[in-house]
Design a protein around this motif. Structure first.
Motif, PDB file in Angstrom:
ATOM      1  N   TRP A  36       0.692  -1.264  -0.127  1.00  0.00           N
ATOM      2  CA  TRP A  36       0.069   0.000   0.022  1.00  0.00           C
ATOM      3  C   TRP A  36       0.932   1.360  -0.067  1.00  0.00           C
ATOM      4  O   TRP A  36       1.783   1.212   0.676  1.00  0.00           O
ATOM      5  N   PHE A  37       0.415   2.129  -0.671  1.00  0.00           N
ATOM      6  CA  PHE A  37       1.228   3.361  -0.930  1.00  0.00           C
ATOM      7  C   PHE A  37      -0.061   4.608  -0.855  1.00  0.00           C
ATOM      8  O   PHE A  37      -0.902   4.424  -1.146  1.00  0.00           O
ATOM      9  N   ARG A  38       0.709   5.795  -0.602  1.00  0.00           N
ATOM     10  CA  ARG A  38      -0.280   7.091  -0.660  1.00  0.00           C
ATOM     11  C   ARG A  38       0.380   8.113  -1.092  1.00  0.00           C
ATOM     12  O   ARG A  38       1.696   8.227  -1.109  1.00  0.00           O
ATOM     13  N   GLN A  39      -0.454   9.080  -1.640  1.00  0.00           N
ATOM     14  CA  GLN A  39       0.164  10.329  -2.132  1.00  0.00           C
ATOM     15  C   GLN A  39      -1.015  11.395  -1.644  1.00  0.00           C
ATOM     16  O   GLN A  39      -2.167  11.406  -2.181  1.00  0.00           O
ATOM     17  N   ALA A  40      -0.271  12.409  -0.912  1.00  0.00           N
ATOM     18  CA  ALA A  40      -1.386  13.646  -0.638  1.00  0.00           C
ATOM     19  C   ALA A  40      -0.925  14.656  -1.914  1.00  0.00           C
ATOM     20  O   ALA A  40      -0.033  14.658  -2.269  1.00  0.00           O
ATOM     21  N   PRO A  41      -1.602  15.545  -1.816  1.00  0.00           N
ATOM     22  CA  PRO A  41      -1.826  16.684  -2.865  1.00  0.00           C
ATOM     23  C   PRO A  41      -0.463  17.534  -2.578  1.00  0.00           C
ATOM     24  O   PRO A  41      -0.167  17.864  -1.762  1.00  0.00           O
ATOM     25  N   GLY A  42       0.229  17.683  -3.640  1.00  0.00           N
ATOM     26  CA  GLY A  42       1.555  18.303  -3.723  1.00  0.00           C
ATOM     27  C   GLY A  42       2.674  17.820  -3.163  1.00  0.00           C
ATOM     28  O   GLY A  42       3.852  18.140  -2.863  1.00  0.00           O
ATOM     29  N   LYS A  43       2.575  16.451  -2.791  1.00  0.00           N
ATOM     30  CA  LYS A  43       3.518  15.506  -2.263  1.00  0.00           C
ATOM     31  C   LYS A  43       3.796  14.290  -3.071  1.00  0.00           C
ATOM     32  O   LYS A  43       2.930  13.894  -3.778  1.00  0.00           O
ATOM     33  N   GLU A  44       4.879  13.925  -2.625  1.00  0.00           N
ATOM     34  CA  GLU A  44       5.478  12.475  -3.476  1.00  0.00           C
ATOM     35  C   GLU A  44       4.628  11.223  -2.973  1.00  0.00           C
ATOM     36  O   GLU A  44       4.406  11.347  -1.716  1.00  0.00           O
ATOM     37  N   ARG A  45       4.629  10.556  -3.698  1.00  0.00           N
ATOM     38  CA  ARG A  45       3.988   9.130  -3.105  1.00  0.00           C
ATOM     39  C   ARG A  45       4.914   8.359  -2.309  1.00  0.00           C
ATOM     40  O   ARG A  45       6.155   8.536  -2.483  1.00  0.00           O
ATOM     41  N   GLU A  46       4.376   7.837  -1.126  1.00  0.00           N
ATOM     42  CA  GLU A  46       4.891   7.271  -0.291  1.00  0.00           C
ATOM     43  C   GLU A  46       4.748   5.844   0.442  1.00  0.00           C
ATOM     44  O   GLU A  46       3.709   5.699   0.045  1.00  0.00           O
ATOM     45  N   PHE A  47       5.548   5.052   0.595  1.00  0.00           N
ATOM     46  CA  PHE A  47       5.342   3.786   1.106  1.00  0.00           C
ATOM     47  C   PHE A  47       4.511   3.626   2.246  1.00  0.00           C
ATOM     48  O   PHE A  47       4.834   4.650   3.410  1.00  0.00           O
ATOM     49  N   VAL A  48       3.703   2.831   2.556  1.00  0.00           N
ATOM     50  CA  VAL A  48       2.825   2.477   3.810  1.00  0.00           C
ATOM     51  C   VAL A  48       2.910   1.197   4.330  1.00  0.00           C
ATOM     52  O   VAL A  48       3.420   1.211   5.509  1.00  0.00           O
ATOM     53  N   ALA A  49       2.858   0.152   3.492  1.00  0.00           N
ATOM     54  CA  ALA A  49       2.893  -1.098   4.005  1.00  0.00           C
ATOM     55  C   ALA A  49       3.140  -2.268   3.098  1.00  0.00           C
ATOM     56  O   ALA A  49       2.691  -1.949   1.912  1.00  0.00           O
ATOM     57  N   ALA A  50       3.763  -3.429   3.413  1.00  0.00           N
ATOM     58  CA  ALA A  50       3.856  -4.398   2.499  1.00  0.00           C
ATOM     59  C   ALA A  50       3.637  -5.681   3.137  1.00  0.00           C
ATOM     60  O   ALA A  50       3.805  -6.019   4.265  1.00  0.00           O
ATOM     61  N   VAL A  51       3.366  -6.938   2.158  1.00  0.00           N
ATOM     62  CA  VAL A  51       3.079  -8.133   2.686  1.00  0.00           C
ATOM     63  C   VAL A  51       3.488  -9.005   1.773  1.00  0.00           C
ATOM     64  O   VAL A  51       3.260  -8.576   0.516  1.00  0.00           O
ATOM     65  N   ASN A  52       4.221 -10.219   2.094  1.00  0.00           N
ATOM     66  CA  ASN A  52       4.695 -10.897   1.131  1.00  0.00           C
ATOM     67  C   ASN A  52       3.537 -11.732   0.652  1.00  0.00           C
ATOM     68  O   ASN A  52       2.231 -11.868   0.952  1.00  0.00           O
ATOM     69  N   TRP A  53       3.828 -12.656  -0.357  1.00  0.00           N
ATOM     70  CA  TRP A  53       2.982 -13.589  -0.955  1.00  0.00           C
ATOM     71  C   TRP A  53       2.005 -14.569  -0.176  1.00  0.00           C
ATOM     72  O   TRP A  53       0.783 -14.744  -0.327  1.00  0.00           O
ATOM     73  N   SER A  54       2.587 -14.752   1.147  1.00  0.00           N
ATOM     74  CA  SER A  54       1.937 -15.799   1.735  1.00  0.00           C
ATOM     75  C   SER A  54       1.174 -14.943   3.002  1.00  0.00           C
ATOM     76  O   SER A  54       0.345 -15.674   3.743  1.00  0.00           O
ATOM     77  N   GLY A  55       1.663 -13.907   3.388  1.00  0.00           N
ATOM     78  CA  GLY A  55       1.310 -12.999   4.740  1.00  0.00           C
ATOM     79  C   GLY A  55       2.029 -13.315   5.868  1.00  0.00           C
ATOM     80  O   GLY A  55       1.626 -12.636   6.717  1.00  0.00           O
ATOM     81  N   GLY A  56       3.291 -13.829   5.756  1.00  0.00           N
ATOM     82  CA  GLY A  56       4.151 -14.289   6.602  1.00  0.00           C
ATOM     83  C   GLY A  56       4.928 -13.115   7.033  1.00  0.00           C
ATOM     84  O   GLY A  56       5.815 -13.155   7.989  1.00  0.00           O
ATOM     85  N   ARG A  57       5.202 -12.317   6.086  1.00  0.00           N
ATOM     86  CA  ARG A  57       6.086 -11.368   6.279  1.00  0.00           C
ATOM     87  C   ARG A  57       5.464  -9.953   6.194  1.00  0.00           C
ATOM     88  O   ARG A  57       4.777  -9.874   4.912  1.00  0.00           O
ATOM     89  N   THR A  58       5.745  -8.799   6.925  1.00  0.00           N
ATOM     90  CA  THR A  58       4.892  -7.632   6.776  1.00  0.00           C
ATOM     91  C   THR A  58       6.085  -6.368   7.037  1.00  0.00           C
ATOM     92  O   THR A  58       7.207  -6.840   7.854  1.00  0.00           O
ATOM     93  N   TYR A  59       5.659  -5.128   6.437  1.00  0.00           N
ATOM     94  CA  TYR A  59       6.629  -4.245   6.853  1.00  0.00           C
ATOM     95  C   TYR A  59       5.878  -2.840   6.565  1.00  0.00           C
ATOM     96  O   TYR A  59       5.042  -2.881   5.718  1.00  0.00           O
ATOM     97  N   TYR A  60       6.311  -1.977   7.629  1.00  0.00           N
ATOM     98  CA  TYR A  60       5.366  -0.834   7.818  1.00  0.00           C
ATOM     99  C   TYR A  60       6.276   0.514   7.591  1.00  0.00           C
ATOM    100  O   TYR A  60       7.545   0.429   8.294  1.00  0.00           O
TER     101      TYR A  60
END
Length: 125
Positions: A36-60
């Motif tokens: 998941w990524f997000r972008q606010a008006p006037g700002k660059e897109r930024e990373f929010v969260a990630a999950v691997n294929w199995s759901g066993g690894r996440t990163y925020y």
């Protein structure tokens, strides 16, 4: 390559919660990492969260750690972002993206293969 559609955005008061969904099509979705990524008006897109294929690894991202939770249900071909204790600073268009390489997604690499169209999240004070 997969096709992604986000939903669940809307207007919420500060301190409230929303759950975003990223629905995927494609036979190989269950092998893809999703972020998941997000972008606010006037700002660059930024990373929010990630999950691997199995759901066993996440990163925020540090800005959402402890407030947001990413999860996936491969049987439904859907990835979720549960957002709690929302702040006005969370206001942005939220996008999901998928790639076979988890490190590319978690590291917000330049070559992520598939992106959705985004869903607007607005947090009022």
């Amino acid at each position: 390559q997969v096709q992604l559609v986000e939903s669940g955005g809307g207007l919420v008061q500060a301190g409230g919660s929303l759950r975003l969904s990223c629905a995927a099509s494609g036979r190989t979705f269950r092998t893809y990492a999703v972020g998941w990524f997000r972008q606010a008006p006037g700002k660059e897109r930024e990373f929010v969260a990630a999950v691997n294929w199995s759901g066993g690894r996440t990163y925020y991202a540090d800005s959402v750690k402890g407030r947001f939770t990413i999860s996936r249900d491969n049987a439904k071909k859907t990835v979720y972002l549960q957002m709690m204790s929302l702040k006005p600073e969370d206001t942005a268009v939220y996008y999901c993206a998928a790639d076979p390489d988890y490190t590319v997604v978690a590291g917000f690499g330049p070559n992520i293969g598939s992106w959705g169209q985004g869903t607007q999240v607005t947090v009022s004070s």
